[in-house]
Design a protein around this motif. Structure first.
Motif, PDB file in Angstrom:
ATOM      1  N   ALA A 199       0.834  -1.198   0.000  1.00 49.18           N
ATOM      2  CA  ALA A 199       0.000   0.000   0.000  1.00 49.18           C
ATOM      3  C   ALA A 199       0.871   1.250   0.000  1.00 49.18           C
ATOM      4  O   ALA A 199       0.596   2.211  -0.718  1.00 49.18           O
ATOM      5  N   ILE A 200       1.958   1.224   0.790  1.00 44.22           N
ATOM      6  CA  ILE A 200       2.812   2.416   0.861  1.00 44.22           C
ATOM      7  C   ILE A 200       3.619   2.591  -0.417  1.00 44.22           C
ATOM      8  O   ILE A 200       3.658   3.668  -1.011  1.00 44.22           O
ATOM      9  N   ILE A 201       4.217   1.510  -0.872  1.00 45.76           N
ATOM     10  CA  ILE A 201       5.123   1.632  -2.012  1.00 45.76           C
ATOM     11  C   ILE A 201       4.367   1.916  -3.307  1.00 45.76           C
ATOM     12  O   ILE A 201       4.763   2.783  -4.085  1.00 45.76           O
ATOM     13  N   HIS A 202       3.276   1.204  -3.553  1.00 46.31           N
ATOM     14  CA  HIS A 202       2.606   1.332  -4.852  1.00 46.31           C
ATOM     15  C   HIS A 202       1.390   2.235  -4.839  1.00 46.31           C
ATOM     16  O   HIS A 202       1.054   2.846  -5.835  1.00 46.31           O
ATOM     17  N   GLU A 203       0.676   2.271  -3.718  1.00 43.00           N
ATOM     18  CA  GLU A 203      -0.601   2.981  -3.737  1.00 43.00           C
ATOM     19  C   GLU A 203      -0.529   4.325  -3.048  1.00 43.00           C
ATOM     20  O   GLU A 203      -1.537   4.988  -2.871  1.00 43.00           O
ATOM     21  N   GLY A 204       0.673   4.689  -2.599  1.00 42.54           N
ATOM     22  CA  GLY A 204       0.829   6.011  -2.016  1.00 42.54           C
ATOM     23  C   GLY A 204       0.243   6.171  -0.634  1.00 42.54           C
ATOM     24  O   GLY A 204      -0.102   7.277  -0.222  1.00 42.54           O
ATOM     25  N   ALA A 205       0.113   5.073   0.085  1.00 45.52           N
ATOM     26  CA  ALA A 205      -0.474   5.190   1.415  1.00 45.52           C
ATOM     27  C   ALA A 205       0.446   5.961   2.355  1.00 45.52           C
ATOM     28  O   ALA A 205       1.668   5.945   2.208  1.00 45.52           O
ATOM     29  N   GLY A 206      -0.133   6.660   3.312  1.00 46.06           N
ATOM     30  CA  GLY A 206       0.617   7.370   4.347  1.00 46.06           C
ATOM     31  C   GLY A 206       0.351   6.740   5.695  1.00 46.06           C
ATOM     32  O   GLY A 206      -0.260   5.666   5.776  1.00 46.06           O
ATOM     33  N   LEU A 207       0.796   7.415   6.738  1.00 45.82           N
ATOM     34  CA  LEU A 207       0.639   6.874   8.087  1.00 45.82           C
ATOM     35  C   LEU A 207      -0.812   6.513   8.396  1.00 45.82           C
ATOM     36  O   LEU A 207      -1.098   5.452   8.957  1.00 45.82           O
ATOM     37  N   ALA A 208      -1.734   7.386   8.012  1.00 40.65           N
ATOM     38  CA  ALA A 208      -3.136   7.165   8.359  1.00 40.65           C
ATOM     39  C   ALA A 208      -3.659   5.881   7.727  1.00 40.65           C
ATOM     40  O   ALA A 208      -4.384   5.107   8.366  1.00 40.65           O
ATOM     41  N   GLN A 209      -3.254   5.630   6.482  1.00 39.96           N
ATOM     42  CA  GLN A 209      -3.777   4.450   5.785  1.00 39.96           C
ATOM     43  C   GLN A 209      -3.212   3.142   6.343  1.00 39.96           C
ATOM     44  O   GLN A 209      -3.814   2.094   6.180  1.00 39.96           O
ATOM     45  N   VAL A 210      -2.011   3.206   6.940  1.00 34.89           N
ATOM     46  CA  VAL A 210      -1.460   1.960   7.477  1.00 34.89           C
ATOM     47  C   VAL A 210      -1.576   1.920   9.001  1.00 34.89           C
ATOM     48  O   VAL A 210      -0.904   1.139   9.662  1.00 34.89           O
ATOM     49  N   ALA A 211      -2.461   2.744   9.541  1.00 35.82           N
ATOM     50  CA  ALA A 211      -2.621   2.767  11.003  1.00 35.82           C
ATOM     51  C   ALA A 211      -3.003   1.395  11.537  1.00 35.82           C
ATOM     52  O   ALA A 211      -2.493   0.949  12.563  1.00 35.82           O
ATOM     53  N   TYR A 212      -3.880   0.695  10.799  1.00 34.26           N
ATOM     54  CA  TYR A 212      -4.312  -0.617  11.297  1.00 34.26           C
ATOM     55  C   TYR A 212      -3.156  -1.618  11.363  1.00 34.26           C
ATOM     56  O   TYR A 212      -2.889  -2.177  12.430  1.00 34.26           O
ATOM     57  N   PRO A 213      -2.444  -1.847  10.234  1.00 36.26           N
ATOM     58  CA  PRO A 213      -1.305  -2.774  10.361  1.00 36.26           C
ATOM     59  C   PRO A 213      -0.286  -2.329  11.401  1.00 36.26           C
ATOM     60  O   PRO A 213       0.262  -3.157  12.132  1.00 36.26           O
ATOM     61  N   LEU A 214      -0.036  -1.022  11.494  1.00 36.55           N
ATOM     62  CA  LEU A 214       0.929  -0.542  12.494  1.00 36.55           C
ATOM     63  C   LEU A 214       0.505  -0.965  13.900  1.00 36.55           C
ATOM     64  O   LEU A 214       1.299  -1.532  14.654  1.00 36.55           O
ATOM     65  N   THR A 215      -0.753  -0.701  14.228  1.00 40.16           N
ATOM     66  CA  THR A 215      -1.216  -1.045  15.578  1.00 40.16           C
ATOM     67  C   THR A 215      -1.249  -2.547  15.777  1.00 40.16           C
ATOM     68  O   THR A 215      -0.803  -3.055  16.815  1.00 40.16           O
ATOM     69  N   ALA A 216      -1.798  -3.251  14.780  1.00 34.47           N
ATOM     70  CA  ALA A 216      -1.948  -4.696  14.942  1.00 34.47           C
ATOM     71  C   ALA A 216      -0.586  -5.360  15.117  1.00 34.47           C
ATOM     72  O   ALA A 216      -0.401  -6.232  15.982  1.00 34.47           O
ATOM     73  N   LEU A 217       0.396  -4.942  14.304  1.00 33.08           N
ATOM     74  CA  LEU A 217       1.730  -5.551  14.392  1.00 33.08           C
ATOM     75  C   LEU A 217       2.372  -5.238  15.742  1.00 33.08           C
ATOM     76  O   LEU A 217       2.942  -6.120  16.399  1.00 33.08           O
ATOM     77  N   THR A 218       2.292  -3.980  16.155  1.00 32.85           N
ATOM     78  CA  THR A 218       2.893  -3.608  17.433  1.00 32.85           C
ATOM     79  C   THR A 218       2.240  -4.377  18.576  1.00 32.85           C
ATOM     80  O   THR A 218       2.926  -4.920  19.454  1.00 32.85           O
TER      81      THR A 218
END
Ligand SMILES: Nc1ncnc2c1ncn2[C@@H]1O[C@H](COP(=O)(O)OP(=O)(O)O)[C@@H](O)[C@H]1O
Ligand SMILES: [Mg+2]
Lengths: 351, 311
Positions: free
Chosen positions: A315-334
């Motif tokens: 999502a970040i590399i190809h779709e231009g996602a930023g912090l907000a868009q990856v908030a879920y994986p960030l929280t879930a992984l942590t």
């Protein structure tokens, strides 16, 4: 002599618990899982995005090739076994997203004379789907036109690189932390270190920092290569990417600790390493999308730590996602990482 | 007054039905070199590791410098030097790097490293990866790690097991040099020679119990009879016909009654009478040996087994 040599080695093999699983159980398990993914059995869901008006599909349904179903059209293809292709009409942008996320490998559209199929010829799955479609349309005098996908995001290599980056983090932690701890325990080095006034947390934290540094360098090198060779550039936010790398390291450091919390045998240890990494390598959509598995399993598979990490990277590399868009994986992984570490350290065998 | 460094009161450790340490009461004093001598499985490692805080006694109390492990674990770890029966290091770390790492774990810098390298005679090997060290060098490195924090108490678990006699002697020499610094040493071994050479106090351990406790000469004289005559005759011996002065000595005869040994106070006093009796009876002496009693003899007399035998 040969007989005794063979006997001795067979005995050693059969008496090693775990070996039997790897020799017999594992290959069967693997073929079963991959079988589900790649054969029609178990409700494989090959849905192709259809872009543009679906008048042509309606036409085909007149000749009995297709039938209308809820949300689209359905085509039965008789090859060695019956396979079903579904067509779903959608906007071009949505179709592109499907391809980027590995949900489909091929986009179909009709321009009045030719059936256009957008696909990456280097993608084995796309080719397989293409041949299936070709079989299904055998008795149509219709020109099939392949439009190779060359823009970033839709190619197979675009799918592959972020997945490999995620896998790099996983392997770096599982080996660098998990395996190292098991080996240190086996050598009694762990208990020698714990017998010094060193705070135990210092050892774990130093390992985590090391992994962070090593995997950041590893990923930078991999990405630089992908950029130079495949022209893959970072569309989204670098900050989000770094945050995801940290979260991924937390998650897999936690898993590594959990994996290494008790055993002091390197034989058991290598089994555990395989047991942790192998299923995720297959199920998490690194080499092929987990959307090849039955649809009911997607919510589970997409929440595997490696899937979260790989999908987030894509999502970040190809779709231009930023912090907000990856908030879920960030929280879930942590959260996964912290929970695993907490559990592991409660039962951790230091001596 | 001697200062007690380690005190054990009623220490018990069980592994299932097995009593590895059986109600041990023990006080060790500053500056003592204590040898824990016993066969494999005696409970030496268990005892030492409880002192090191790596195992917890099921009951009883252990105090080091007057403190228990739950009170002051970091302090005790900092004041002790330990080496296990067997430790391996990071394979691809050199001797010097390993010492530096452990020095930092003890909160120290690199200032002691040269000294320790010298003490354990590894100066020439400083750049060698630990995986390439010989057994003796590896044990010396383990000892070096134990010396990094200038410990007041040094606990070494079988530091010379598996080493060749030369490497063993090298290690003894190092330990003799450290002795001058007033360090307390606790060393486990099943080589009586090691305990005899190094230790001024010897604890005999077997099956979780301390069977004897004292200096070498104390232990030997505790038996009263410190010398031994071993002999073989051409025919069975009749103990009843011995003269009065020999009759009460503990003759031990092997089956067949031709071969045997007897513990005596002084060989030069008892031997002439024995030889005289042999001549008188018309026996022929096929073999004769006399020697001082050893710790091994003492151990056999207490347990019926030798130190290095496995049961
Ligand atoms: N972790 C353990 N679990 C079960 N039995 C043990 C364990 N550690 C030691 N033992 C047993 O306790 C006894 C004493 O062991 P140990 O202290 O290692 O003896 P030593 O060091 O004198 O050879 C042995 O019989 C050994 O088998
Ligand atoms: Mg032992």
């Amino acid at each position: 002599m040969i007989r005794q040599l063979m006997l001795a080695q067979l005995r050693v093999m059969f008496r090693e618990p775990g070996v039997l699983f790897w020799v017999f159980g594992f290959p069967i398990l693997m073929s079963w899982i991959l079988g589900i993914a790649f054969s029609g059995e178990g409700q494989k869901n090959l849905t192709l995005p259809w872009v543009g008006p679906d008048t042509y599909l309606a036409e085909l349904s007149q000749s009995g090739q297709l039938s209308k179903e809820e949300g689209g059209w359905r085509m039965e293809v008789w090859g060695p076994a019956k396979e079903v292709l579904h067509f779903k009409a959608m906007e071009d942008s949505e179709a592109q997203t499907w391809v980027r996320r590995g949900r489909a490998q091929l986009i179909a559209s009709f321009d009045g004379t030719q059936l256009h199929l957008q696909l990456d010829p280097k993608n084995p799955e796309a080719n397989a789907t293409f041949h299936l479609l070709k079989n299904g349309l055998e008795n149509q005098t219709l020109e099939l036109q392949i439009d190779p996908i060359t823009t970033q995001g839709g190619r197979y290599v675009d799918f592959l690189i972020p997945g490999l980056m995620a896998m790099g983090i996983m392997n770096s932690c599982i080996w660098g932390i998990g395996w190292t701890l098991i080996e240190m325990r086996m050598k009694k080095l762990l208990r020698r270190m714990v017998a010094t006034p060193m705070p135990k947390g210092a050892l774990i934290f130093s390992q985590f920092l090391n992994r962070l540094v090593v995997s950041t360098i590893e990923l930078s090198v991999l990405f630089a290569f992908a950029w130079g060779y495949f022209r893959i550039s970072l569309v989204g936010s670098l900050l989000a990417l770094l945050a995801l790398i940290i979260a991924g390291n937390i998650a897999f450091a936690g898993l590594a600790l959990l994996m290494a919390c008790r055993t002091s045998s390197t034989t058991v240890g290598s089994g555990l390493v395989n047991l942790t990494t192998m299923p995720m390598m297959i199920l998490s959509g690194i080499f092929f999308s987990y959307q090849n598995f039955p649809e009911w399993s997607w919510p589970y598979l997409s929440n595997l730590p490696l899937s979260l990490l790989a999908d987030g990277m894509r999502a970040i590399i190809h779709e231009g996602a930023g912090l907000a868009q990856v908030a879920y994986p960030l929280t879930a992984l942590t959260a996964t990482g912290l929970l695993c570490s907490f559990l592991a350290l409660r039962v951790f065998r230091w001596y | 007054m001697r200062e007690a460094v380690i005190e054990l009161k009623g220490v018990v450790k069980r592994f299932g039905p097995l009593l590895a340490c059986d109600h041990l009461d023990l006080t060790l004093y500053r500056g003592e070199y204590v040898g824990l001598l016993g066969p494999n499985g005696a409970g030496k490692t268990t005892l030492v590791e409880m002192i090191e805080g790596l195992q917890k006694p099921d009951s009883g109390e252990i105090k080091i410098f007057g403190k228990t492990w739950s009170q002051a674990s970091k302090e005790l770890q900092g004041r002790m030097g330990i080496s296990f029966q067997e430790t391996r290091f990071f394979d691809k770390l050199s001797v010097e790097e390993t010492l530096r790492l452990f020095s930092s774990l003890y909160g120290g810098g690199n200032e002691r490293i040269e000294k320790v390298l010298g003490q354990v005679a590894l100066k020439e090997k400083r750049k060698t990866y630990t995986v390439n060290l010989s057994g003796g060098q590896r044990q010396r490195l383990a000892l070096g790690l134990a010396l990094l924090n200038e410990p007041e108490v040094l606990l070494l678990d079988e530091p010379t097991t598996g080493l060749d006699p030369n490497s063993r002697r090298d290690l003894w020499e190092i330990l003799q040099e450290i002795r001058t610094q007033g360090t307390t040493l606790i060393l486990t071994t099943h080589y009586m020679e090691e305990a005899e050479t190094l230790c001024d106090r010897i604890l005999f351990m077997d099956q979780g119990k301390v069977l004897a406790d004292g200096s070498l000469s104390e232990l030997l004289t505790s038996m009263g009879l410190t010398e031994m005559i071993q002999f073989e005759l051409d025919q069975p011996m009749d103990k009843t016909s011995l003269p009065l002065e020999l009759k009460n000595l503990p003759f031990e005869l092997e089956p067949g009654l031709k071969k045997g040994q007897v513990r005596v106070e002084k060989v030069i006093e008892s031997l002439p009478a024995f030889l005289h009796w042999i001549e008188e009876r018309g026996h022929i002496l096929k073999e004769l040996q006399s020697r001082r009693m050893t710790l091994d003899d003492l151990f056999v007399s207490m347990t019926g087994r030798g130190l290095t035998e496995d049961d």
